[in-house]
Design a protein around this motif. Structure first.
Motif, mmCIF file in Angstrom:
data_model
loop_
_atom_site.group_PDB
_atom_site.id
_atom_site.type_symbol
_atom_site.label_atom_id
_atom_site.label_comp_id
_atom_site.label_asym_id
_atom_site.label_seq_id
_atom_site.Cartn_x
_atom_site.Cartn_y
_atom_site.Cartn_z
ATOM 1 N N ALA A 142 37.275 34.839 46.290
ATOM 2 C CA ALA A 142 38.610 34.349 45.959
ATOM 3 C C ALA A 142 38.574 33.176 45.009
ATOM 4 O O ALA A 142 39.375 33.090 44.072
ATOM 5 C CB ALA A 142 39.351 33.978 47.252
ATOM 6 N N ARG A 151 38.107 34.513 41.507
ATOM 7 C CA ARG A 151 39.309 35.191 41.026
ATOM 8 C C ARG A 151 40.364 34.175 40.619
ATOM 9 O O ARG A 151 41.078 34.350 39.653
ATOM 10 C CB ARG A 151 39.900 36.111 42.120
ATOM 11 N N GLN A 186 42.151 41.852 50.186
ATOM 12 C CA GLN A 186 41.624 40.819 51.045
ATOM 13 C C GLN A 186 42.410 39.539 50.821
ATOM 14 O O GLN A 186 42.901 39.297 49.715
ATOM 15 C CB GLN A 186 40.146 40.583 50.744
ATOM 16 N N THR A 245 42.698 37.470 47.382
ATOM 17 C CA THR A 245 42.303 38.296 46.244
ATOM 18 C C THR A 245 43.519 38.624 45.389
ATOM 19 O O THR A 245 44.563 39.014 45.906
ATOM 20 C CB THR A 245 41.643 39.600 46.708
#
Length: 277
Positions: A3, A6, A104, A107
């Motif tokens: 994460a 991202r 998730q 995400t």
């Protein structure tokens, strides 16, 4: 992909979104706590046939999209339609992934696509599409496409029409492969590897080069005009996305092929685009 990574990747797109808001383009409202997010397809859908290409910003709890176009493309409706078709296809792939996946926590799926002008002359307008799309997995999916618009003919110049003979691609392929192998050797030499490891990498990467740059026109669909003297072209730059002639870590690779090598194999109708030797 984690994460935090991202989130870092999405920062440029968030900046693009803020810029769009400053141009009075409203961002979609975020759902309040307890509310169900709107359906993906209901969030700022792209027009099917836009009268004018405009930058696109979409934000949603599950995804973010940023698409930018050069204003020059709007001079030619046929080219604008090709660019929009490509962008729409990339967006639809993202939406399919978002709609069919359980994300998730933390995400964010995203699409970042930038169209930029490479060459703008009375004879042609060349546009590059570069970007990436994250739909899950270890890394982003690269988006690489090139558009060469012939102004007089009002159509795209394709590899098939530029070099129509199968035998002609053998010469071009031979030159390209030689350049790619030379670049591979330079990269490996710079790493100062042990002889066994160097030999292994030369074999594995060399096999990818041979397969991805063989004399098949399908391997040469992406190319850029190289400007030369007098408004003519001094050659073409062939563009190979990750995985075609090397591993993902090698990124996009290019090879410049000079006009002197290309001209004997170019269709007669297009030889006047190039500098004559």
């Amino acid at each position: 992909m984690s994460a935090p990574i991202r989130s870092l990747y999405c920062l440029p797109l968030l900046a693009l979104a803020l810029a769009a808001c400053q141009r009075d383009v409203p961002a979609p409202a975020q759902p309040a706590a307890g509310q169900t997010p709107p359906p993906v397809e209901a969030v700022q859908p792209l027009e099917e046939t836009p009268a004018e290409l405009k930058d696109v910003v979409e934000m949603d709890p599950k995804f973010i999209v940023g698409i930018s176009y050069p204003p020059e493309a709007n001079r030619y409706p046929g080219l604008a339609a090709e660019l929009h078709r490509y962008a729409q296809g990339a967006r639809e792939e993202l939406m399919e992934a978002v709609g069919g996946a359980e994300l998730q926590p933390g995400t964010m799926y995203d699409l970042s696509l930038n169209f930029s002008t490479l060459v703008d002359t009375p004879d042609m307008l060349a546009i590059a599409a570069d970007g990436s799309s994250y739909t899950g997995g270890a890394h982003d999916n690269p988006l690489i496409e090139r558009f060469v618009w012939l102004v007089r003919e009002q159509k795209l110049l394709t590899a098939e029409t530029l070099v129509p003979g199968e035998g002609d691609w053998k010469v071009i392929s031979g030159y390209v492969r030689e350049q790619l192998h030379a670049a591979l050797s330079q990269r490996i030499d710079a790493d100062e590897l042990e002889p066994d490891e160097r030999s292994r990498l030369i074999r594995s990467a060399g096999k990818m080069i041979d397969e991805g740059s063989g004399p098949d026109v399908a391997n040469y669909q992406q190319f850029e005009p190289i400007p030369g003297a007098g408004g003519k072209l001094s050659g073409l730059r062939f563009v190979f996305p990750p995985y075609q002639v090397g591993p993902y870590s090698d990124g996009v690779q290019t090879v410049d092929v000079p006009a002197a090598i290309l001209l004997p194999h170019v269709a007669p109708a297009y030889r006047d685009l190039f500098v004559q030797a």
